[in-house]
Design a protein around this motif. Structure first.
Motif, short mmCIF file in Angstrom:
data_model
loop_
_atom_site.label_atom_id
_atom_site.label_comp_id
_atom_site.label_asym_id
_atom_site.label_seq_id
_atom_site.Cartn_x
_atom_site.Cartn_y
_atom_site.Cartn_z
N MET A 11 12.49 -5.34 1.83
CA MET A 11 11.17 -5.29 1.41
C MET A 11 10.29 -4.34 2.30
N VAL A 12 10.63 -4.11 3.70
CA VAL A 12 10.28 -3.28 4.52
C VAL A 12 10.52 -1.80 4.23
N VAL A 13 11.81 -1.83 3.97
CA VAL A 13 12.37 -0.34 3.52
C VAL A 13 11.87 0.05 2.40
N VAL A 14 11.61 -0.50 1.38
CA VAL A 14 11.08 -0.21 -0.06
C VAL A 14 9.39 0.07 0.13
N VAL A 15 8.92 -0.76 0.95
CA VAL A 15 7.37 -0.53 1.21
C VAL A 15 7.39 0.84 2.13
N ALA A 16 8.05 1.19 3.08
CA ALA A 16 8.05 2.32 3.78
C ALA A 16 8.29 3.50 2.88
N ALA A 17 9.27 3.46 2.07
CA ALA A 17 9.73 4.60 1.19
C ALA A 17 8.64 4.90 0.28
N VAL A 22 4.03 8.41 -1.18
CA VAL A 22 2.85 8.58 -1.72
C VAL A 22 1.80 9.49 -0.56
N VAL A 23 2.00 8.87 0.48
CA VAL A 23 1.26 9.63 1.51
C VAL A 23 1.47 11.09 1.94
N GLY A 24 2.85 11.03 2.14
CA GLY A 24 3.42 12.18 2.83
C GLY A 24 4.02 13.09 1.76
N VAL A 30 -1.10 18.86 -5.80
CA VAL A 30 -1.41 17.98 -6.29
C VAL A 30 -1.47 18.17 -7.87
N LEU A 31 -1.19 17.44 -8.79
CA LEU A 31 -1.16 17.71 -10.36
C LEU A 31 -2.82 17.72 -10.58
N ARG A 32 -2.88 18.70 -11.48
CA ARG A 32 -4.30 19.05 -12.05
C ARG A 32 -4.55 17.90 -12.91
#
Length: 130
Positions: A11-17, A22-24, A30-32
């Motif tokens: 779960m930690v690996v999935v949340v980190a990925a 999303v953030v990085g 960014v899509l218009r």
């Protein structure tokens, strides 16, 4: 107990990925925002609507089907043109019926001014067939 640590680590690996994605999101732009699909009236304005025009018309899709305003506009336009055609057909049929009534009840064009009808075929008095 090993199952608990395995699920927690997964779960930690999935949340980190997901967070990194999303953030990085890398250096990508960014899509218009996309303009919502709207009906561009494919029906001709300079001539009557034909069968091919109706068959070529494609209404844009919306989240729950078609946009009611686009469908209403297209059907309103088609209804107006059909009503105009029906009125024109009724006018022409009325004119034809009047012309036929005049032809049936009108003056006999083959009648001579003296009141006798002109012979349809054959030679007249004193004339011979040629």
């Amino acid at each position: 107990m090993h199952v608990f640590w395995f699920l927690l680590l997964t779960m930690v690996v999935v949340v980190a990925a997901v967070t990194l994605a999303v953030v990085g999101g890398g250096g990508s732009a960014v899509l218009r925002d996309v303009e919502p699909e709207r009906l561009t009236d494919p029906l001709p304005t300079n001539r009557p609507v034909g069968r091919a025009d109706v068959e070529a018309m494609r209404l844009p899709m919306a989240v729950r089907g078609y946009r009611m305003t686009d469908v209403d506009e297209a059907l309103g336009r088609l209804g107006a043109e059909l009503a105009e055609r029906d009125a024109h057909i009724a006018e022409l049929e009325s004119a034809l019926a009047g012309a036929q009534a005049t032809a049936v009840n009108g003056p006999d064009l083959f009648k001579r001014p003296g009141g006798t009808a002109a012979p349809e075929d054959g030679p007249r008095d004193g004339e011979s067939e040629r």
